[in-house]
Design a protein around this motif. Structure first.
Motif, PDB file in Angstrom:
ATOM      1  N   CYS A  61       0.846  -1.205   0.000  1.00 40.08           N
ATOM      2  CA  CYS A  61       0.000   0.000   0.000  1.00 40.08           C
ATOM      3  C   CYS A  61       0.880   1.254   0.000  1.00 40.08           C
ATOM      4  CB  CYS A  61      -0.831   0.067   1.275  1.00 40.08           C
ATOM      5  SG  CYS A  61      -1.858  -1.363   1.570  1.00 40.08           S
ATOM      6  N   GLY A  62       0.321   2.344  -0.496  1.00 40.29           N
ATOM      7  CA  GLY A  62       0.951   3.660  -0.385  1.00 40.29           C
ATOM      8  C   GLY A  62       2.369   3.685  -0.951  1.00 40.29           C
ATOM      9  N   THR A  63       3.255   4.270  -0.168  1.00 41.57           N
ATOM     10  CA  THR A  63       4.650   4.381  -0.595  1.00 41.57           C
ATOM     11  C   THR A  63       5.256   3.002  -0.862  1.00 41.57           C
ATOM     12  OG1 THR A  63       5.011   6.504   0.461  1.00 41.57           O
ATOM     13  CG2 THR A  63       6.926   5.077   0.275  1.00 41.57           C
ATOM     14  N   SER A  64       4.899   2.034  -0.038  1.00 40.31           N
ATOM     15  CA  SER A  64       5.446   0.684  -0.237  1.00 40.31           C
ATOM     16  C   SER A  64       4.979   0.105  -1.574  1.00 40.31           C
ATOM     17  CB  SER A  64       5.012  -0.239   0.902  1.00 40.31           C
ATOM     18  OG  SER A  64       5.583   0.205   2.103  1.00 40.31           O
ATOM     19  N   SER A 109       6.196  -3.733   3.280  1.00 43.91           N
ATOM     20  CA  SER A 109       5.573  -2.888   4.309  1.00 43.91           C
ATOM     21  C   SER A 109       6.631  -2.356   5.257  1.00 43.91           C
ATOM     22  CB  SER A 109       4.545  -3.708   5.091  1.00 43.91           C
ATOM     23  OG  SER A 109       4.038  -2.950   6.151  1.00 43.91           O
ATOM     24  N   GLN A 110       6.691  -1.040   5.387  1.00 45.83           N
ATOM     25  CA  GLN A 110       7.616  -0.446   6.352  1.00 45.83           C
ATOM     26  C   GLN A 110       7.296  -0.956   7.745  1.00 45.83           C
ATOM     27  OE1 GLN A 110       9.089   1.661   9.429  1.00 45.83           O
ATOM     28  NE2 GLN A 110       6.967   2.186   8.986  1.00 45.83           N
ATOM     29  N   SER A 111       6.046  -0.755   8.153  1.00 47.00           N
ATOM     30  CA  SER A 111       5.661  -1.077   9.532  1.00 47.00           C
ATOM     31  C   SER A 111       5.532  -2.573   9.761  1.00 47.00           C
ATOM     32  CB  SER A 111       4.311  -0.430   9.846  1.00 47.00           C
ATOM     33  OG  SER A 111       3.311  -0.950   8.973  1.00 47.00           O
ATOM     34  N   THR A 153       0.488  -3.185   8.355  1.00 48.91           N
ATOM     35  CA  THR A 153      -0.620  -2.640   7.567  1.00 48.91           C
ATOM     36  C   THR A 153      -1.678  -3.718   7.348  1.00 48.91           C
ATOM     37  OG1 THR A 153       0.857  -1.074   6.561  1.00 48.91           O
ATOM     38  CG2 THR A 153      -1.175  -1.527   5.363  1.00 48.91           C
ATOM     39  N   VAL A 175       5.360  10.661   9.610  1.00 45.69           N
ATOM     40  CA  VAL A 175       4.299   9.864   8.976  1.00 45.69           C
ATOM     41  C   VAL A 175       4.595   9.661   7.490  1.00 45.69           C
ATOM     42  CG1 VAL A 175       1.865   9.974   8.276  1.00 45.69           C
ATOM     43  CG2 VAL A 175       2.488  10.307  10.658  1.00 45.69           C
ATOM     44  N   ALA A 176       5.143  10.673   6.854  1.00 41.33           N
ATOM     45  CA  ALA A 176       5.479  10.529   5.432  1.00 41.33           C
ATOM     46  C   ALA A 176       6.717   9.645   5.304  1.00 41.33           C
ATOM     47  CB  ALA A 176       5.743  11.898   4.830  1.00 41.33           C
ATOM     48  N   SER A 177       6.549   8.558   4.599  1.00 37.01           N
ATOM     49  CA  SER A 177       7.651   7.601   4.474  1.00 37.01           C
ATOM     50  C   SER A 177       8.712   8.141   3.516  1.00 37.01           C
ATOM     51  CB  SER A 177       7.073   6.288   3.950  1.00 37.01           C
ATOM     52  OG  SER A 177       8.051   5.307   3.960  1.00 37.01           O
ATOM     53  N   LYS A 196       3.836  12.218  -1.738  1.00 36.89           N
ATOM     54  CA  LYS A 196       4.549  12.945  -0.674  1.00 36.89           C
ATOM     55  C   LYS A 196       4.015  14.360  -0.550  1.00 36.89           C
ATOM     56  CE  LYS A 196       5.952  10.584   1.013  1.00 36.89           C
ATOM     57  NZ  LYS A 196       6.084   9.188   1.183  1.00 36.89           N
ATOM     58  N   GLU A 212       0.323  14.464   0.942  1.00 34.02           N
ATOM     59  CA  GLU A 212       0.096  14.089   2.341  1.00 34.02           C
ATOM     60  C   GLU A 212       0.657  15.097   3.333  1.00 34.02           C
ATOM     61  OE1 GLU A 212       1.619  10.275   3.627  1.00 34.02           O
ATOM     62  OE2 GLU A 212       3.410  10.490   2.416  1.00 34.02           O
TER      63      GLU A 212
END
Ligand code: M6R
Length: 613
Positions: A306-309, A353-355, A358, A404-406, A490, A493
């Protein structure tokens, strides 16, 4: 990544260590621990979770009355890299006698062979960490002089470290050393503090000494003696720091996002460290439990994220197809989980996924596993749910990402995915010559990113000029198409400006209707294949009066004819140039958002980790 504190002096040692850990907690907090010197012996207390958990345990085991005899100590807050976040894996680590304790930041590349060697000599290891090996190695080298033992041990270590060491046989000193991971020493009156970062020091003293690589400092309450690995005395200047504690947490940067953008050369170096085999011109993917044969059997890759990933996944699609000839698709994880995707026996599903938490990506992992796919994770947070459930994959070692912005997670994901494509490619059609060329290119990434960061003020000037715009388009082609998507994400957001990332060719199919004087277009016009087509697209935008801001390769003067402003990017191949380019776009977004007075680290409506659908 992790945080180190050491203290020797007149204050309450335990309270000072815990206070220091709390100030370092923003760097990561999956577990923590302290080791203290009491009547010539070392006691270690560790806890999983936040520093407050450690604090509770310490209060039980070392009540204030019992801790008055404590003369010094070392402490650590951990962000796991090797081994999940458990109490056993938390630092400090000790040798088997319990007379030497260490805390460590960094990664020891040769810990497996050292562990084997030390085990053969009778050392017993209890944790899964690379760090524990340091305590045993120092014990093995100890012949009565702790500084000499540390020096001898460090000569055998490969990788990066910042360490603090205590030894029950020399209770009046602590030892600190570094190679590639910062150590700073606070110089007080009858007290000395060791830390990985000045935020743990600043409320006690503003006088600090930054160690250089391969410095070893013998620290007592009365002073510091710094030597080289060969025991030659070295002198380091004492600096005066005038930051307050909050600024110190951010390393002097105004926002975590900016700090994380500037950390990228180091973060990317960590991500690629130990993963390039220069002899075989290949990648090393030790986190994947696949034999060369199993890897060769993979005939399709599906990326769910998702998102940046997901944008990192889009980069990987190009890499896997171009370098390894493996058909690759990128799926929004939310779609993947509900749309009954086709999974064949030799399909590899990669969850990025960074975290690692997700919700949609995790659900995609479970769906893929149910369908019998080979599943692997590309995560930043060690021991996160996706990392655990996939059971195999690669950590990107970007360190804690707080904004928050990766930012740094994206570039580290891309670097790791490129190494993965190199490995898959070498097992297929990529020649040794081309593999070697790519290895060299990957090694150059941190320096290329540094060059972009050195020009941050030029990007800031351009950002300020356009900060009033309410709509932006980002256009790219080929390898720069995912970068256009990421650049737009980027900007929207953190600055709340409406921004769209498009393939440059797609503009004509609708979005061009929106172009006008007040809608700037960021055109990624680096000198790579497709640039001529991009120039034609830039002219189309200018014909609609949109101001064009180009990214262009340094020296490519031609681009000046087609754009109002240029963000210069150092020359590199099409595989590599997306990384310095995205860093430039991160800076652009940051400076626009700053000019607009936005809440950069915690933008409205967003969470760092999206654990709900
Ligand atoms: O932790 P993950 O990488 O799985 O997170 C995915 C997205 O939520 C994340 O990349 C999000 O898009 C960021 N805010 C982008 O900066």
């Amino acid at each position: 990544m992790c945080g180190i504190v050491g203290y020797i002096g007149k204050r309450h040692v335990v309270n000072t260590l815990i206070d220091g850990l709390k100030r370092l907690e923003y760097r990561g907090y999956d577990s923590a621990g302290i080791a203290v010197m009491e009547n010539n012996s070392i006691s270690v207390i560790k806890a999983k979770g936040k520093v407050s958990e450690l604090q509770k345990k310490v209060a039980e085991k070392l009540p204030a009355s019992a801790s008055s005899d404590i003369s010094s100590g070392i402490a650590h807050t951990r962000w796991a890299t090797h081994g999940p976040p458990t109490e056993i894996n938390a630092h400090p680590h000790t040798d088997n006698s319990g007379r030497i304790a260490i805390v460590h930041n960094g990664i020891i590349d040769n810990y497996v062979e050292l562990k084997k060697h030390l085990s053969a000599k009778g050392h017993k290891f209890v944790s899964e960490t690379d760090s524990e090996v340091i305590a045993h190695l120092i014990a093995e080298c100890f012949e009565g002089d702790i500084v000499q033992a540390v020096a001898a041990a460090l000569k055998k270590l490969e990788g990066t470290f910042g360490i603090a060491v205590m030894c029950a046989d020399t209770p009046d000193v602590l030892v600190a050393a570094r190679r590639g991971s910062p150590i700073v020493i606070g110089v007080g009156n009858s007290e000395t503090i060791i830390a990985s970062d000045i935020s743990a020091i600043i409320s006690y003293t503003k006088r600090v000494i930054f160690l250089n690589d391969n410095d070893i400092a013998m620290v007592s309450a009365e002073g510091i003696d710094i030597r080289s690995l060969d025991n030659v005395p070295v002198s380091r200047e004492t600096a005066h720091i005038d930051w307050d504690a909050e600024a110190a947490e951010k390393g002097g940067y105004e926002h975590f996002m900016l700090k994380e953008i500037f950390e990228q050369p180091a973060a990317i170096s960590n991500a690629i460290r130990g993963r390039l085999d220069e002899t075989q011109a290949n990648g090393i993917l030790s986190g994947l439990n696949l034999s060369a044969r199993e890897m060769a059997m993979i005939n399709r890759i599906v990326i769910a994220s998702c998102g940046t990933s997901m944008h990192a996944g889009m980069m990987a699609e190009y890499y896997f197809e171009d370098l390894a000839n493996i058909p690759t698709e990128v799926e929004q994880a939310a779609e993947f989980r509900y749309r009954n995707p086709i999974i064949e026996p030799n399909t590899l599903v990669l969850a990025i996924s960074q975290s690692g938490e997700t919700a949609d990506t995790l659900a995609a992992v479970r769906e893929a596993a149910n369908k019998g796919a080979i599943v692997a994770g590309i995560c930043n947070v060690v021991g996160s749910t996706i990392a655990r459930e996939t059971g195999q994959g690669l950590y990107i070692h970007a360190g804690p990402e707080i904004g928050v912005a990766s930012t740094k997670a994206f570039t580290c994901q891309v670097a790791v995915l490129l190494i993965m494509a190199l490995k898959f490619g070498r097992g297929r059609r990529l020649s040794r010559h081309d593999g070697m060329k790519l290895v060299e290119e990957i090694k150059s990434i941190p320096a290329l990113v540094t060059q972009v960061l050195e020009k941050a003020s030029d990007i800031e000037r351009i950002a300020k000029k356009y900060a009033d715009a309410e709509d932006f388009f980002y256009i790219g082609r080929g390898y720069l198409y995912p970068v256009a998507m990421e650049g737009a994400l980027k900007l929207k957001e953190i600055s709340y400006i409406h921004a769209e990332g498009y393939h440059a060719a797609e503009l004509k199919h609708g979005p061009i209707a929106l172009l006008e004087r007040k809608v700037p277009v960021i055109a990624l016009a680096n000198d790579i294949p497709g640039k001529d087509k991009m120039i034609a697209n830039m002219q189309e935008c200018r014909a609609r009066k949109s101001p064009v801001i180009a990214t262009a390769t340094i020296g490519d003067e031609e681009i000046k004819t087609y754009s109002e402003d240029i963000i210069w990017i150092p020359r590199s191949s099409q595989l590599i140039t997306p990384i310095p380019t995205v860093v430039a776009l991160q800076l652009f977004s940051y400076y626009v958002a700053k000019e607009r007075g936005c809440s950069i680290d915690q933008p409205r409506n967003l969470a760092k980790s999206v654990t709900v659908e």
